[in-house]
Write a protein that holds these residues in place. Structure first.
Motif, short mmCIF file in Angstrom:
data_model
loop_
_atom_site.label_atom_id
_atom_site.label_comp_id
_atom_site.label_asym_id
_atom_site.label_seq_id
_atom_site.Cartn_x
_atom_site.Cartn_y
_atom_site.Cartn_z
N MET A 73 -12.87 48.48 25.52
CA MET A 73 -13.15 48.31 24.11
C MET A 73 -14.46 49.05 23.79
O MET A 73 -15.50 48.73 24.37
CB MET A 73 -13.26 46.82 23.80
N PRO A 74 -14.41 50.04 22.92
CA PRO A 74 -15.64 50.79 22.60
C PRO A 74 -16.61 49.91 21.81
O PRO A 74 -16.21 49.05 21.03
CB PRO A 74 -15.14 51.96 21.76
N ALA A 75 -17.87 50.16 22.06
CA ALA A 75 -18.91 49.42 21.35
C ALA A 75 -18.98 49.88 19.90
O ALA A 75 -18.87 51.07 19.62
CB ALA A 75 -20.25 49.62 22.03
N ARG A 76 -19.14 48.93 19.00
CA ARG A 76 -19.26 49.26 17.59
C ARG A 76 -20.71 49.65 17.28
O ARG A 76 -21.64 49.04 17.82
CB ARG A 76 -18.86 48.08 16.72
N PRO A 77 -20.91 50.66 16.47
CA PRO A 77 -22.28 51.04 16.11
C PRO A 77 -22.97 49.92 15.32
O PRO A 77 -22.33 49.20 14.55
CB PRO A 77 -22.12 52.29 15.27
N ILE A 78 -24.23 49.78 15.54
CA ILE A 78 -25.03 48.80 14.82
C ILE A 78 -25.74 49.53 13.69
O ILE A 78 -26.56 50.41 13.94
CB ILE A 78 -26.04 48.12 15.75
N PRO A 79 -25.42 49.21 12.43
CA PRO A 79 -25.97 49.96 11.30
C PRO A 79 -27.49 50.00 11.27
O PRO A 79 -28.08 51.04 10.96
CB PRO A 79 -25.42 49.23 10.07
N ASP B 208 -28.67 52.62 13.76
CA ASP B 208 -28.39 53.97 13.27
C ASP B 208 -29.36 54.37 12.15
O ASP B 208 -29.79 55.51 12.07
CB ASP B 208 -26.95 54.08 12.77
#
Length: 159
Positions: free
Chosen positions: A1-7, A10
């Motif tokens: 499961m790919p890690a979701r970007p943290i806004p 970013d």
């Protein structure tokens, strides 16, 4: 499961890159000032390096000038690459002969600076750098030759 970007991360990335560049450049310049002028504890605990002495004086000059250029973000990639190389040279010519690992041979600072400057050279200065204020010449690419940016962006002709 790919890690979701943290806004939030970013959003903070440009500021983090700039702070990293400024801190690394400042610390490196301080080493140069200490060695060249005998302040901030001096070279190796006191005094200054004799003018022109190889490699100490030249390394200190690279530390001072390169550190300041990286600090302010002017010619950042070139300065960072030169600083990285000088620290790699310091590690392999001074420290590595005593032991393999940096923790054993006293080369932690050389290794850390070398990789920190390599990262800065690869990532660039970030948006908050003096070189961002300089006008760019239109149509120059990596080679600095007019038109090279256009040629590099065009697909290669097929036969």
């Amino acid at each position: 499961m790919p890690a979701r970007p943290i806004p939030a991360v970013d959003t903070a990335r440009p500021v983090i890159l700039t702070v990293f560049r400024v801190v690394v450049g400042l610390l490196f310049a301080c080493h140069g000032v200490a060695s060249l002028f005998g302040v901030l504890g001096g070279a190796k605990g006191g005094g200054s390096v004799p003018v022109g002495e190889w490699p100490g004086w030249w390394a200190a000059l690279i530390q001072l000038v390169g550190g300041i250029l990286v600090l302010v973000g002017l010619g950042t990639r070139t300065a960072a690459l030169l600083c990285s190389g000088s620290m790699a040279y310091a590690y392999f010519s001074v420290h590595q002969e005593h032991a393999l690992m940096p923790i054993q041979n006293g080369g932690e600072a050389s290794a850390m600076f070398s990789f920190a400057f390599l990262a800065i050279a690869a990532l660039g200065p970030g948006p908050f750098a003096l070189e961002r204020l300089l006008p760019r010449r239109a149509g120059t690419g990596l080679t600095g030759q007019p038109g090279s940016a256009e040629r590099a962006s065009q697909p290669a002709p097929t036969r």
